[in-house]
Each structure stands twice: as C-alpha cells, then as structure tokens.
Design a protein around this motif. Structure first.
Motif, PDB file in Angstrom:
ATOM      1  N   ALA A 106       0.861  -1.189   0.000  1.00 49.18           N
ATOM      2  CA  ALA A 106       0.000   0.000   0.000  1.00 49.18           C
ATOM      3  C   ALA A 106       0.892   1.233   0.000  1.00 49.18           C
ATOM      4  O   ALA A 106       2.123   1.132   0.094  1.00 49.18           O
ATOM      5  CB  ALA A 106      -0.907  -0.016   1.229  1.00 49.18           C
ATOM      6  N   ILE A 107       0.283   2.405  -0.101  1.00 48.23           N
ATOM      7  CA  ILE A 107       1.029   3.657   0.003  1.00 48.23           C
ATOM      8  C   ILE A 107       0.470   4.464   1.174  1.00 48.23           C
ATOM      9  O   ILE A 107      -0.589   4.137   1.717  1.00 48.23           O
ATOM     10  CB  ILE A 107       0.964   4.491  -1.293  1.00 48.23           C
ATOM     11  CG1 ILE A 107      -0.460   5.060  -1.490  1.00 48.23           C
ATOM     12  CG2 ILE A 107       1.407   3.685  -2.494  1.00 48.23           C
ATOM     13  CD1 ILE A 107      -0.516   6.209  -2.481  1.00 48.23           C
ATOM     14  N   ASN A 108       1.204   5.494   1.541  1.00 54.26           N
ATOM     15  CA  ASN A 108       0.732   6.436   2.542  1.00 54.26           C
ATOM     16  C   ASN A 108      -0.006   7.556   1.808  1.00 54.26           C
ATOM     17  O   ASN A 108       0.628   8.436   1.235  1.00 54.26           O
ATOM     18  CB  ASN A 108       1.915   6.999   3.327  1.00 54.26           C
ATOM     19  CG  ASN A 108       1.499   7.989   4.394  1.00 54.26           C
ATOM     20  OD1 ASN A 108       0.340   8.376   4.472  1.00 54.26           O
ATOM     21  ND2 ASN A 108       2.453   8.406   5.204  1.00 54.26           N
ATOM     22  N   PRO A 109      -1.343   7.548   1.764  1.00 57.99           N
ATOM     23  CA  PRO A 109      -2.084   8.553   0.983  1.00 57.99           C
ATOM     24  C   PRO A 109      -1.759   9.978   1.403  1.00 57.99           C
ATOM     25  O   PRO A 109      -1.633  10.874   0.557  1.00 57.99           O
ATOM     26  CB  PRO A 109      -3.549   8.208   1.260  1.00 57.99           C
ATOM     27  CG  PRO A 109      -3.543   6.776   1.660  1.00 57.99           C
ATOM     28  CD  PRO A 109      -2.251   6.584   2.413  1.00 57.99           C
ATOM     29  N   ALA A 110      -1.608  10.204   2.720  1.00 54.76           N
ATOM     30  CA  ALA A 110      -1.286  11.553   3.189  1.00 54.76           C
ATOM     31  C   ALA A 110       0.060  11.998   2.650  1.00 54.76           C
ATOM     32  O   ALA A 110       0.260  13.168   2.304  1.00 54.76           O
ATOM     33  CB  ALA A 110      -1.290  11.585   4.713  1.00 54.76           C
ATOM     34  N   GLY A 111       1.004  11.074   2.561  1.00 55.98           N
ATOM     35  CA  GLY A 111       2.324  11.409   2.064  1.00 55.98           C
ATOM     36  C   GLY A 111       2.335  11.741   0.590  1.00 55.98           C
ATOM     37  O   GLY A 111       3.234  12.431   0.104  1.00 55.98           O
ATOM     38  N   PHE A 112       1.336  11.243  -0.146  1.00 50.42           N
ATOM     39  CA  PHE A 112       1.289  11.489  -1.584  1.00 50.42           C
ATOM     40  C   PHE A 112       0.589  12.803  -1.918  1.00 50.42           C
ATOM     41  O   PHE A 112       0.602  13.241  -3.054  1.00 50.42           O
ATOM     42  CB  PHE A 112       0.577  10.321  -2.279  1.00 50.42           C
ATOM     43  CG  PHE A 112       0.701  10.342  -3.787  1.00 50.42           C
ATOM     44  CD1 PHE A 112       1.938  10.283  -4.399  1.00 50.42           C
ATOM     45  CD2 PHE A 112      -0.427  10.430  -4.582  1.00 50.42           C
ATOM     46  CE1 PHE A 112       2.053  10.308  -5.788  1.00 50.42           C
ATOM     47  CE2 PHE A 112      -0.332  10.447  -5.961  1.00 50.42           C
ATOM     48  CZ  PHE A 112       0.919  10.385  -6.574  1.00 50.42           C
ATOM     49  N   THR A 113      -0.002  13.452  -0.903  1.00 56.97           N
ATOM     50  CA  THR A 113      -0.770  14.676  -1.146  1.00 56.97           C
ATOM     51  C   THR A 113       0.066  15.755  -1.827  1.00 56.97           C
ATOM     52  O   THR A 113      -0.358  16.353  -2.828  1.00 56.97           O
ATOM     53  CB  THR A 113      -1.342  15.222   0.168  1.00 56.97           C
ATOM     54  OG1 THR A 113      -2.208  14.239   0.744  1.00 56.97           O
ATOM     55  CG2 THR A 113      -2.122  16.511  -0.067  1.00 56.97           C
ATOM     56  N   ILE A 114       1.251  16.017  -1.287  1.00 57.20           N
ATOM     57  CA  ILE A 114       2.115  17.049  -1.857  1.00 57.20           C
ATOM     58  C   ILE A 114       2.502  16.698  -3.287  1.00 57.20           C
ATOM     59  O   ILE A 114       2.462  17.541  -4.193  1.00 57.20           O
ATOM     60  CB  ILE A 114       3.361  17.245  -0.984  1.00 57.20           C
ATOM     61  CG1 ILE A 114       2.979  17.918   0.339  1.00 57.20           C
ATOM     62  CG2 ILE A 114       4.433  18.059  -1.712  1.00 57.20           C
ATOM     63  CD1 ILE A 114       4.114  18.042   1.323  1.00 57.20           C
ATOM     64  N   HIS A 115       2.855  15.446  -3.503  1.00 60.75           N
ATOM     65  CA  HIS A 115       3.285  15.018  -4.839  1.00 60.75           C
ATOM     66  C   HIS A 115       2.155  15.133  -5.852  1.00 60.75           C
ATOM     67  O   HIS A 115       2.355  15.618  -6.970  1.00 60.75           O
ATOM     68  CB  HIS A 115       3.809  13.580  -4.777  1.00 60.75           C
ATOM     69  CG  HIS A 115       5.070  13.443  -3.996  1.00 60.75           C
ATOM     70  ND1 HIS A 115       6.306  13.268  -4.580  1.00 60.75           N
ATOM     71  CD2 HIS A 115       5.289  13.480  -2.659  1.00 60.75           C
ATOM     72  CE1 HIS A 115       7.229  13.199  -3.644  1.00 60.75           C
ATOM     73  NE2 HIS A 115       6.634  13.321  -2.470  1.00 60.75           N
TER      74      HIS A 115
END
Length: 255
Positions: free
Chosen positions: A87-96
């Motif tokens: 899985a990924i960290n959705p919050a971490g992908f916000t900036i990207h």
C-alpha cells in the motif's frame, strides 16, 4: 524476521515504465546512502511515461529496501493501479499529487525531511547566497509555509500557487523539495539544495562574518548552472554515474 514480498515486474510492464522504475529505485537507494531518509517516511515520485499514473514508494519499506518492482503505481488520487501486496501512505502522496497535477514538467519530485533543509527553511530569510551550491537553487526557489500534516485538500491550491514555475522549494518547519523532467534532474537539484543548506548551517555555526555572493552574480549564474546541473548536460550527464554507484552498492535495486 519479516521478509519482503518477492516478485518481479520486469517484462510485465513497458520498457519505458521499467526504465522509470529502475531510475526511481536508484534514487531511493542514493537518498538512503546519503543519510537523507526519514525511516519509512517522505517520498520520491515519478510519472510513468505516456500515462496518467505515478510511481511512489510502498508504505512501510525503508528507502534501502525499495526496488524497481515494489514501487507502487497510483493515479493522482492515490488509487493503486496494479496487483501488489503493498500500500502507500495517501497523506504522504498529497504534496506530490498536487505538484504533478499543476506541473506537467514535474516528471519526478523529491521531497525529503533532512535536518539541513528544515533548518534553513525555518530561518528568517531562508537560503542565503553564501555558496556556489546556493546559486543553483536561488533563482528558481520558492517557499510554502507550514500548515501541519499535508492532509488538507485546501492546502494543495496554496502549495501549487507558491511553487509557481520554480524547481526548488523550502518548506519551513518541514523540509525541502525539488522537481525535474527526469529522475536525474530532480535528484541533482536536491543534491545542490541539500549541500547549500549544509554549508549555510556550517557557516552560521562558525560565528564568523560571511562573504555573500553579489546579487549581480546570483542573477546571472542560473543560465550557467542549468548547463551543468539540469538537462542533457547536467542531471542526465551525472545520472549514469549515480546508477553505477547504486549497482555497486546493491544490484538488487533493479529487480
């Protein structure tokens, strides 16, 4: 001991996607080797060529565990596109996702929480023209104020506005960010930004008076720097050497 899932996507994705996966995995390994990682946090993302999808690290893996195959393919909403045990960290992908959405030229984004970038970003006045490295960033540098964990959709618009058309960003109380049209360019830009911040911290700690670079040189050096650290004569010139470095450290990164 917990074992990583063993699988390979080589031959099961396009050649262009595989090359991007290898480059991005190498970038993660380089960041780990240089001590810029933050346990399992922070992210480096890259666009899959000729698609609307992006690659990012699996949540729960350290950067030295990232491989070409265990990178996760997602859309701008963070929805996983492939069959993967990760899985990924959705919050971490916000900036990207916010930057990929606004900047079609942002094929790769490096966002890290290094001590040096957090320190300089959090100082009044930010990055100063105190070294040659700082000159590579200053003419294309922006700032985005801290708003807490990047989980608020409203922040995306402010982040995009603050970034504008710059390629380097310092985030006070948070870290640094660079982007590029290739993984190599984004990596080289972060390398320069990191070095600039490290040198500034060293100079400040010295307690001595600093000799700044004149503004006229700051204004004129970006064209020179672009020929050394980005484009076909910059990031891409250095990148093959970086790939060889990672290969010597652990050829398993491209599995």
């Amino acid at each position: 001991m917990f074992e990583l899932a063993a699988f390979s996507l080589k031959g099961n994705v396009s050649d262009a996607e595989w090359k991007t996966r290898v480059d991005l995995a190498a970038c993660y390994r380089l960041v780990a080797d240089m001590g810029w990682g933050d346990l399992i946090y922070t992210h480096i993302s890259a666009k899959v060529p000729d698609t609307e999808y992006y690659l990012v690290n699996a949540f729960g893996l350290t950067f030295d565990e990232v491989t070409a195959s265990n990178l996760v393919k997602v859309d701008l909403q963070g929805n996983i596109q492939d069959d993967t045990p990760y899985a990924i960290n959705p919050a971490g992908f916000t900036i990207h996702s916010a930057i990929h959405e606004a900047r079609s030229d942002a094929k790769c984004i490096v966002h890290l929480h290094t001590k040096a970038t957090i320190t300089v970003a959090s100082l009044k006045g930010g990055l100063q023209p105190w070294s040659q490295y700082s000159l590579f960033s200053l003419p294309s540098l922006s700032y985005h104020d801290y708003e807490g964990l990047a989980v608020n959709d409203d922040e995306r618009v402010r982040l995009q506005q603050n970034l504008g058309d710059t390629n380097h960003m310092l985030l006070p109380n948070h870290g640094g960010l660079t982007l590029g049209t290739t993984v190599g360019d984004a990596f080289m830009r972060f390398y320069d930004l990191q070095r600039a911040c490290e040198i500034q911290v060293e100079l400040m700690n010295s307690g001595r008076e600093v000799i700044p670079v004149p503004q006229s040189i700051v204004d004129g050096i970006y064209d020179q720097a672009s020929k050394v650290h980005s484009g076909q004569t910059g990031g891409q010139k250095a990148w093959p050497a970086m790939l060889r470095k990672v290969w010597k450290m652990d050829p398993g990164f491209c599995e």
